[in-house]
Design a protein around this motif. Structure first.
Motif, PDB file in Angstrom:
ATOM      1  N   GLY A 103      92.337 125.081 -23.497  1.00  0.00           N
ATOM      2  CA  GLY A 103      93.002 126.107 -24.378  1.00  0.00           C
ATOM      3  C   GLY A 103      92.723 127.367 -24.321  1.00  0.00           C
ATOM      4  O   GLY A 103      91.531 127.709 -25.224  1.00  0.00           O
ATOM      5  N   ARG A 104      92.936 128.630 -23.632  1.00  0.00           N
ATOM      6  CA  ARG A 104      92.433 129.716 -23.549  1.00  0.00           C
ATOM      7  C   ARG A 104      93.394 130.680 -24.198  1.00  0.00           C
ATOM      8  O   ARG A 104      94.698 130.777 -24.167  1.00  0.00           O
ATOM      9  N   CYS A 105      92.734 131.788 -25.013  1.00  0.00           N
ATOM     10  CA  CYS A 105      93.673 132.956 -25.382  1.00  0.00           C
ATOM     11  C   CYS A 105      94.119 133.848 -24.315  1.00  0.00           C
ATOM     12  O   CYS A 105      93.350 134.039 -23.407  1.00  0.00           O
ATOM     13  N   ASP A 123      89.029 133.569 -24.390  1.00  0.00           N
ATOM     14  CA  ASP A 123      88.199 132.636 -25.428  1.00  0.00           C
ATOM     15  C   ASP A 123      88.872 131.597 -25.983  1.00  0.00           C
ATOM     16  O   ASP A 123      90.391 131.258 -25.875  1.00  0.00           O
ATOM     17  N   PRO A 124      88.289 130.334 -26.131  1.00  0.00           N
ATOM     18  CA  PRO A 124      88.994 129.221 -26.590  1.00  0.00           C
ATOM     19  C   PRO A 124      89.747 129.377 -27.818  1.00  0.00           C
ATOM     20  O   PRO A 124      89.501 130.033 -28.755  1.00  0.00           O
ATOM     21  N   LEU A 125      91.136 128.658 -27.753  1.00  0.00           N
ATOM     22  CA  LEU A 125      91.967 128.604 -28.957  1.00  0.00           C
ATOM     23  C   LEU A 125      91.387 127.826 -30.054  1.00  0.00           C
ATOM     24  O   LEU A 125      90.494 127.331 -29.914  1.00  0.00           O
ATOM     25  N   PRO A 126      92.091 128.299 -31.272  1.00  0.00           N
ATOM     26  CA  PRO A 126      91.865 127.334 -32.534  1.00  0.00           C
ATOM     27  C   PRO A 126      91.692 125.911 -32.467  1.00  0.00           C
ATOM     28  O   PRO A 126      92.556 125.458 -31.395  1.00  0.00           O
ATOM     29  N   ASP A 162      93.457 123.385 -33.990  1.00  0.00           N
ATOM     30  CA  ASP A 162      94.648 122.901 -33.770  1.00  0.00           C
ATOM     31  C   ASP A 162      95.352 123.454 -33.223  1.00  0.00           C
ATOM     32  O   ASP A 162      96.646 122.736 -32.742  1.00  0.00           O
ATOM     33  N   ARG A 163      95.389 124.555 -32.519  1.00  0.00           N
ATOM     34  CA  ARG A 163      96.205 125.263 -31.239  1.00  0.00           C
ATOM     35  C   ARG A 163      97.553 125.220 -31.560  1.00  0.00           C
ATOM     36  O   ARG A 163      98.494 125.037 -30.721  1.00  0.00           O
ATOM     37  N   THR A 164      97.907 125.436 -33.140  1.00  0.00           N
ATOM     38  CA  THR A 164      99.446 125.777 -33.373  1.00  0.00           C
ATOM     39  C   THR A 164      99.242 127.098 -34.181  1.00  0.00           C
ATOM     40  O   THR A 164      98.390 127.460 -34.787  1.00  0.00           O
ATOM     41  N   SER A 165     100.436 127.762 -34.255  1.00  0.00           N
ATOM     42  CA  SER A 165     100.451 129.130 -35.009  1.00  0.00           C
ATOM     43  C   SER A 165     101.340 128.592 -36.222  1.00  0.00           C
ATOM     44  O   SER A 165     101.473 127.441 -36.662  1.00  0.00           O
ATOM     45  N   ARG A 174      98.874 131.051 -28.782  1.00  0.00           N
ATOM     46  CA  ARG A 174      98.829 131.721 -27.590  1.00  0.00           C
ATOM     47  C   ARG A 174      97.397 132.571 -27.791  1.00  0.00           C
ATOM     48  O   ARG A 174      96.956 133.112 -26.735  1.00  0.00           O
ATOM     49  N   PHE A 175      97.012 132.990 -28.855  1.00  0.00           N
ATOM     50  CA  PHE A 175      95.927 133.689 -28.888  1.00  0.00           C
ATOM     51  C   PHE A 175      95.059 133.313 -29.951  1.00  0.00           C
ATOM     52  O   PHE A 175      95.378 132.585 -30.978  1.00  0.00           O
ATOM     53  N   CYS A 176      93.638 133.786 -29.661  1.00  0.00           N
ATOM     54  CA  CYS A 176      92.620 133.296 -30.687  1.00  0.00           C
ATOM     55  C   CYS A 176      92.656 133.857 -32.041  1.00  0.00           C
ATOM     56  O   CYS A 176      91.893 133.301 -32.851  1.00  0.00           O
ATOM     57  N   GLY A 177      93.227 135.073 -32.043  1.00  0.00           N
ATOM     58  CA  GLY A 177      93.348 135.330 -33.618  1.00  0.00           C
ATOM     59  C   GLY A 177      94.263 136.787 -33.581  1.00  0.00           C
ATOM     60  O   GLY A 177      94.957 137.073 -32.675  1.00  0.00           O
ATOM     61  N   ALA A 178      94.096 137.427 -34.750  1.00  0.00           N
ATOM     62  CA  ALA A 178      95.323 138.499 -35.134  1.00  0.00           C
ATOM     63  C   ALA A 178      95.025 139.687 -34.167  1.00  0.00           C
ATOM     64  O   ALA A 178      95.868 140.170 -33.889  1.00  0.00           O
ATOM     65  N   ALA A 179      93.634 139.821 -34.078  1.00  0.00           N
ATOM     66  CA  ALA A 179      93.441 140.991 -33.234  1.00  0.00           C
ATOM     67  C   ALA A 179      93.921 140.877 -31.800  1.00  0.00           C
ATOM     68  O   ALA A 179      94.740 141.870 -31.312  1.00  0.00           O
TER      69      ALA A 179
END
Length: 272
Positions: A231-233, A238-241, A243-246, A253-258
């Motif tokens: 699971g990559r951003c 980079d690896p996704l969180p 739980d990998r859910t928004s 789909r992204f690792c964070g807000a930035a």
């Protein structure tokens, strides 16, 4: 060819009237030496120029007349076949020695890389491996090619049983990859090896299903499928969180807000 035959006849060494000599090494020591010299010269010439290497040049390199070549090989194609058969038999012997290797995966990939490397440096081998159509493979080389296919099947099966190679690959697929890799590596120049490494990575067991960055599987007709195991951003890789859910409950789909903001700005810029 006619000019070379005439040259041999002028030397008193024309092709034997009864056709090609019987199989096996000549009985006389000097004939055996001449045959060995012709094969060595042909091996070097065909490796550099492929099947287009002139027979007269091969004879000159061997230090014999063209008629001497005809005594042992009825045509340039017969000589080409003998050279190819000799080279492929070397691969077969090496493959058989690897068939009982403790690490079947390493044995398989090492063998594959060596064959491609040797073929990429040898135009004759490249041409021989590319001869896939039935009837185009010379008789002498066909036997060696069958043995090569057999030993490759053994190495492939053992590596698949060990979990090192994906299970949906067959020996014919690998042979086609060998031919393609050798030709491509030859075009890139000696010592490249990058394409062979990419192909080997694709054959490894963990690459059994092609995944796209949007989490869809190849051949799923556009329906959403599971993401890859890591699971990559989509922006930075980079690896996704965990739980990998928004927050909306959709797969992340992204690792964070930035990275989410960067993606939004990119979409806005592209749409403008």
């Amino acid at each position: 060819m006619a000019r070379e035959a005439a040259h041999g006849a002028a030397e008193g060494e024309g092709p034997p009237p009864g056709g090609p000599p019987p199989e096996g090494l000549p009985s006389r020591a000097d004939a055996r030496r001449n045959r060995a010299r012709v094969l060595a010269a042909a091996r070097a010439s065909f490796a550099a120029e492929g099947g287009m290497a002139p027979l007269g040049a091969i004879a000159e390199r061997a230090g014999v007349g063209a008629g001497t070549v005809y005594r042992h090989f009825s045509s340039k194609e017969d000589l080409f076949e003998a050279v190819i058969a000799d080279s492929v038999e070397g691969f077969v012997a090496e493959g058989r020695a690897l068939a009982a290797a403790v690490d079947p995966g390493a044995a398989f990939f090492g063998f594959l890389e060596r064959v491609v490397r040797e073929a990429s440096l040898n135009r004759a081998l490249c041409e021989a491996f590319a001869r896939e159509a039935p009837g185009r493979i010379p008789d002498a080389a066909a036997g060696a090619r069958r043995e090569f296919g057999d030993v490759l099947s053994v190495l492939l099966r053992r590596s698949q049983e060990a979990g090192a190679v994906r299970a949906d690959v067959e020996a014919a697929d690998v042979q086609a990859l060998v031919a393609g890799c050798a030709a491509m590596e030859q075009g890139r120049g000696p010592g490249a090896g990058v394409l062979t490494a990419v192909v080997c990575d694709g054959l490894r067991a963990e690459q059994a299903v092609t995944k796209f960055r949007n989490g869809m599987e190849e051949g799923d007709g556009g329906a959403a499928g599971p993401r890859d195991e890591i699971g990559r951003c989509e922006m930075c890789g980079d690896p996704l969180p965990g739980d990998r859910t928004s927050r909306a409950g959709r797969p992340a789909r992204f690792c964070g807000a930035a990275c989410r903001q960067k993606a939004h700005r990119r979409r806005t810029r592209d749409s403008g």
